[in-house]
Design a protein around this motif. Structure first.
Motif, mmCIF file in Angstrom:
data_model
loop_
_atom_site.group_PDB
_atom_site.id
_atom_site.type_symbol
_atom_site.label_atom_id
_atom_site.label_comp_id
_atom_site.label_asym_id
_atom_site.label_seq_id
_atom_site.Cartn_x
_atom_site.Cartn_y
_atom_site.Cartn_z
ATOM 1 N N GLY A 228 0.855 -0.965 0.250
ATOM 2 C CA GLY A 228 0.025 -0.111 -0.033
ATOM 3 C C GLY A 228 0.977 1.489 -0.012
ATOM 4 N N LYS A 229 1.837 1.645 0.577
ATOM 5 C CA LYS A 229 2.992 2.619 0.752
ATOM 6 C C LYS A 229 3.399 2.382 -0.819
ATOM 7 C CE LYS A 229 2.172 3.479 4.933
ATOM 8 N NZ LYS A 229 0.569 5.169 4.901
ATOM 9 N N ALA A 230 3.595 1.424 -1.495
ATOM 10 C CA ALA A 230 4.382 1.214 -2.700
ATOM 11 C C ALA A 230 3.868 1.815 -3.038
ATOM 12 C CB ALA A 230 4.837 0.165 -2.937
ATOM 13 N N ILE A 231 2.512 2.271 -3.512
ATOM 14 C CA ILE A 231 1.337 2.755 -4.780
ATOM 15 C C ILE A 231 1.271 4.015 -4.236
ATOM 16 C CG2 ILE A 231 -1.060 2.705 -4.834
ATOM 17 C CD1 ILE A 231 -1.129 -0.745 -4.183
ATOM 18 N N GLU A 232 0.898 4.203 -2.568
ATOM 19 C CA GLU A 232 1.099 5.489 -2.699
ATOM 20 C C GLU A 232 2.110 6.586 -2.969
ATOM 21 O OE1 GLU A 232 -0.142 5.527 2.397
ATOM 22 O OE2 GLU A 232 0.431 7.780 2.087
ATOM 23 N N LYS A 233 2.865 6.192 -2.849
ATOM 24 C CA LYS A 233 4.535 6.729 -2.926
ATOM 25 C C LYS A 233 4.736 6.994 -4.911
ATOM 26 C CE LYS A 233 9.353 6.870 -2.444
ATOM 27 N NZ LYS A 233 10.763 6.064 -2.624
ATOM 28 N N SER A 234 4.319 6.309 -5.482
ATOM 29 C CA SER A 234 3.764 6.302 -7.214
ATOM 30 C C SER A 234 2.732 7.354 -7.148
ATOM 31 C CB SER A 234 3.758 4.779 -7.101
ATOM 32 O OG SER A 234 4.821 3.582 -7.505
ATOM 33 N N LEU A 235 1.471 6.888 -6.687
ATOM 34 C CA LEU A 235 0.284 7.755 -7.409
ATOM 35 C C LEU A 235 0.788 9.266 -7.103
ATOM 36 C CD1 LEU A 235 -2.652 6.211 -6.006
ATOM 37 C CD2 LEU A 235 -1.988 6.764 -7.539
ATOM 38 N N GLY A 236 1.747 9.720 -5.600
ATOM 39 C CA GLY A 236 2.695 11.192 -6.080
ATOM 40 C C GLY A 236 3.413 11.353 -6.872
ATOM 41 N N GLN A 237 3.941 10.283 -7.434
ATOM 42 C CA GLN A 237 5.008 10.006 -8.224
ATOM 43 C C GLN A 237 3.809 10.576 -9.652
ATOM 44 O OE1 GLN A 237 7.763 7.049 -7.694
ATOM 45 N NE2 GLN A 237 8.983 7.935 -6.094
ATOM 46 N N LEU A 238 3.329 9.923 -9.457
ATOM 47 C CA LEU A 238 2.516 10.636 -11.159
ATOM 48 C C LEU A 238 1.841 11.554 -10.835
ATOM 49 C CD1 LEU A 238 1.218 6.745 -11.412
ATOM 50 C CD2 LEU A 238 2.901 8.037 -13.245
ATOM 51 N N GLY A 239 1.640 12.241 -10.053
ATOM 52 C CA GLY A 239 1.521 13.695 -9.655
ATOM 53 C C GLY A 239 -0.006 14.294 -9.177
ATOM 54 N N PHE A 240 -0.369 12.515 -8.443
ATOM 55 C CA PHE A 240 -1.836 12.330 -7.831
ATOM 56 C C PHE A 240 -1.304 13.101 -6.162
ATOM 57 C CE2 PHE A 240 -4.510 10.575 -10.287
ATOM 58 C CZ PHE A 240 -3.318 9.629 -11.693
ATOM 59 N N THR A 241 -2.245 13.938 -5.953
ATOM 60 C CA THR A 241 -1.765 14.648 -4.778
ATOM 61 C C THR A 241 -3.086 14.653 -3.595
ATOM 62 O OG1 THR A 241 -3.291 16.913 -5.464
ATOM 63 C CG2 THR A 241 -0.461 16.749 -5.242
ATOM 64 N N GLY A 242 -2.897 14.739 -2.702
ATOM 65 C CA GLY A 242 -3.919 14.143 -1.922
ATOM 66 C C GLY A 242 -4.416 12.786 -1.079
ATOM 67 N N VAL A 243 -4.177 12.110 -1.646
ATOM 68 C CA VAL A 243 -3.698 10.599 -1.583
ATOM 69 C C VAL A 243 -3.467 10.616 -0.051
ATOM 70 C CG1 VAL A 243 -2.999 8.224 -2.306
ATOM 71 C CG2 VAL A 243 -3.437 9.899 -3.576
ATOM 72 N N ASN A 244 -4.291 9.916 1.223
ATOM 73 C CA ASN A 244 -4.447 9.816 2.539
ATOM 74 C C ASN A 244 -3.443 8.382 2.722
ATOM 75 O OD1 ASN A 244 -4.570 13.295 2.623
ATOM 76 N ND2 ASN A 244 -7.504 12.005 2.516
#
Lengths: 82, 82
Positions: A18-34
């Protein structure tokens, strides 16, 4: 009879995937992923005469194989109509 | 806003993990297991003002990262109340 088993990590158990997905989403520019938690979804088609029998069998399958009950919860949803 | 994404293999796509589980269940003595398919369950907590905005964001997340849309389907369930 068809059934769906949802297997999720118990509250408080660290979820590296889950943490890895969260990080990747951030790198793809998705903000606001808690928070992101990843679990398993197992779809079963088994022979059972009644929903009660199916539930009993699948519970045993979860306890013995499908879920690691030390760190995971499981939730069984029967689809008798299918 | 919380949401759950179900990611499952498209019909006809070989599921080696499902087959492995099916085999193991047989070895544990569970008879009458016709089919087993394994998918992913991703629980998200994201910032979104409206369900529509959340749906849009999560769809984009699925298309870009969470699902391999060549072989997987995804189904988004929003839990606005949570």
């Amino acid at each position: 009879m068809k059934a769906t088993v949802k297997i999720t990590l118990k509250h408080g158990v660290l979820d590296p995937q889950g943490k890895a997905i969260e990080k990747s989403l951030g790198q793809l520019g998705f903000t606001g992923v808690n928070d992101v938690r990843q679990g398993k979804l197992i779809e079963l088609d088994i022979d059972a005469d009644t929903p009660e029998e199916a539930e009993k069998q699948i519970t045993e399958m979860c306890e013995k194989l499908l879920a690691n009950t030390v760190i995971e919860n499981y939730d069984i949803q029967l689809n008798p109509a299918d």
